[in-house]
Scaffold this active site. Structure first.
Site, mmCIF file in Angstrom:
data_model
loop_
_atom_site.group_PDB
_atom_site.id
_atom_site.type_symbol
_atom_site.label_atom_id
_atom_site.label_comp_id
_atom_site.label_asym_id
_atom_site.label_seq_id
_atom_site.Cartn_x
_atom_site.Cartn_y
_atom_site.Cartn_z
ATOM 1 N N TYR A 1 0.828 -1.230 0.000
ATOM 2 C CA TYR A 1 0.000 0.000 0.000
ATOM 3 C C TYR A 1 0.852 1.264 0.000
ATOM 4 C CZ TYR A 1 -2.054 -3.790 2.792
ATOM 5 O OH TYR A 1 -2.379 -5.001 3.281
ATOM 6 N N LYS B 1 27.977 -5.572 13.104
ATOM 7 C CA LYS B 1 27.184 -4.588 13.848
ATOM 8 C C LYS B 1 26.229 -5.374 14.743
ATOM 9 C CE LYS B 1 26.002 -0.297 14.682
ATOM 10 N NZ LYS B 1 26.878 0.616 15.427
ATOM 11 N N ASP C 1 30.938 1.058 12.459
ATOM 12 C CA ASP C 1 31.138 2.509 12.620
ATOM 13 C C ASP C 1 32.589 2.803 13.001
ATOM 14 O OD1 ASP C 1 30.265 1.033 14.800
ATOM 15 O OD2 ASP C 1 28.850 2.516 15.546
ATOM 16 N N ASP D 1 29.858 -3.560 0.661
ATOM 17 C CA ASP D 1 29.618 -2.672 -0.481
ATOM 18 C C ASP D 1 30.032 -1.250 -0.117
ATOM 19 O OD1 ASP D 1 28.713 -1.739 -2.917
ATOM 20 O OD2 ASP D 1 26.625 -1.565 -2.251
ATOM 21 N N ASP E 1 33.835 1.038 -1.215
ATOM 22 C CA ASP E 1 33.907 2.359 -1.868
ATOM 23 C C ASP E 1 34.771 3.312 -1.030
ATOM 24 O OD1 ASP E 1 32.199 1.567 -3.916
ATOM 25 O OD2 ASP E 1 31.088 3.454 -3.911
HETATM 26 MG MG MG Z 1 29.054 -0.704 -4.837
#
Ligand code: MG
Ligand code: NAI
Length: 358
Positions: free
Chosen positions: A145, A187, A220, A244, A248
């Site tokens: 919804y 985590k 973190d 992921d 980066d």
């Molecule tokens: Mg990536």
């Protein structure tokens, strides 16, 4: 003399610019090695989707199974729904081919200054091993919804004992060949079911490798350490989403996303593995001939490493190092060399007779 059949999928955007340069580098190193490579190009990706309604044809996976490895650029175009590339291409290949390891090395090349200026080459040299088939990216969920006041969305992470054991064994074996340290980035203080289970199983596997030091760090804190204390890392084992993001960040501390190479690896070799730069199709710079091809070229070296051609792989990495030391710089690193010029500079070093240092 070995012959390896390589499926080449440049994909979209700068993938079409960097992958051909990477292929030329691989051809150069093969020409002075005792193996040969035969390349077959496939025009798959978001551009293909525009004309055919699919990112790869129905029999695409069957076709790819005939190859020893897949050399890939990136998929995605600004005009195409950006939830499709991962679902219809990247995750499809990674999952169908059990490429459960995402191998992402991070190192400071000679001749480059890390934005973390006080750090030297020896301080930045580690591998992010990202679990590549399960976890947060299984896309098990639903939007219900969406327009209604009681609208809701769920994404469920799925972690299996066998999946965690496999990625842990790969990581500890890799560490045995490096500086013998594994850091589990987790985590589990907040994800108290899935990542407590993850930690428990990684910890069990750690006990089977008494020669490898083991530590557990929350993500973190790990993110801060990427910047402040990268020398603490050798092999990082982590989940699909965390890996992921952190890889980066790894690309950034090397100096640019354009430098990062990677492998989606099926260690058992039941299926072809796939090798790609860590970045995407970079539509903001596509078509200008200025994309940095080093991530794609390094991915070619990781591919040769996986195929067992360690010497040839080393020659490519040395070629990258020597080209950078000579002062040539791509645009994303503040220089002015084009994609092709970087490729040519690296090929020149590979083909020069000089005995290459490791
Ligand atoms: Mg990536
Ligand atoms: P991106 O990695 O394509 O670009 C991020 C930034 O880094 C851009 O400013 C870009 O110009 C720069 N950059 C990336 N690679 C570079 C290189 N080789 N040389 C110089 N500069 C470089 O990430 P973005 O913009 O988030 O995504 C663009 C498209 O790529 C999207 O459609 C996305 O879905 C797709 N994508 C595909 C991936 C894959 O096929 N495995 C992975 C990541 C994104």
């Amino acid at each position: 003399m070995g012959n390896y059949k390589i499926a080449v999928i440049p994909g979209d955007g700068i993938g079409k610019e960097i992958v051909p340069v990477g292929v030329k580098v691989l051809e150069a190193v093969a020409s002075i090695s005792n193996f040969s490579l035969s390349f077959t190009d496939f025009p798959w990706g978001a551009g293909y989707y525009k004309n055919h309604g699919l990112f790869l044809p129905k029999d695409g996976l069957e076709v790819l199974k005939q190859f020893d490895a897949i050399y890939f650029g990136a998929v995605g175009l600004p005009e195409i729904d950006d939830t499709l590339p991962a679902m219809s291409y990247t995750f499809k290949i990674r999952n169908s081919f059990q490429q459960y390891v995402n191998y992402r090395p991070v190192r400071l090349f000679p001749g480059l200054k890390s934005p973390i200026a006080a750090k030297e080459q020896k301080d930045i040299d580690f591998v992010v091993v990202r679990e590549n088939n399960e976890g947060e990216f299984v896309q098990a969920g639903k939007i219900l919804y969406p327009g209604a006041p009681n609208g809701l969305a769920i994404d469920t992470s799925i972690f299996t004992r066998s999946g965690i054991e496999k990625i842990a064994h790969f990581s500890f074996k890799l560490a045995q060949k490096r500086r013998k340290k594994v850091t589990n980035v987790t985590k589990s203080n907040t994800l108290v079911h899935s990542l407590v289970f993850w930690d428990m199983i990684i910890g069990e596997v750690a006990q089977q490798y008494p020669d490898v030091a083991y530590e557990k760090v929350y993500v973190d804190n790990a993110a801060a350490s990427f910047v402040l204390r990268p020398e603490r890392f050798d092999v990082i084992v982590t989940t699909n989403l965390i890996g992921d993001i952190l890889s980066d960040l790894g690309g950034a501390i090397m100096g640019s996303l354009g430098l990062g190479g990677s492998g989606n690896i099926n260690p058992e070799n039941e299926f072809p593995s796939m090798f790609e730069p860590i970045h995407g199709s970079a539509p903001d710079i596509a078509g200008k001939g200025i994309a940095n091809p080093i991530g794609a070229i390094w991915s070619g070296a990781i591919m040769l490493d996986h195929l067992g051609e360690l010497q040839a792989s080393g020659k490519i990495v040395s070629g990258i190092e020597e080209a950078l030391l000579s002062g040539i710089k791509p645009v994303d690193l503040g220089g002015s060399a084009s994609t092709d010029q970087i490729g040519e500079a690296i090929i020149k070093r590979i083909l020069s007779d000089k005995k290459v240092a490791n």
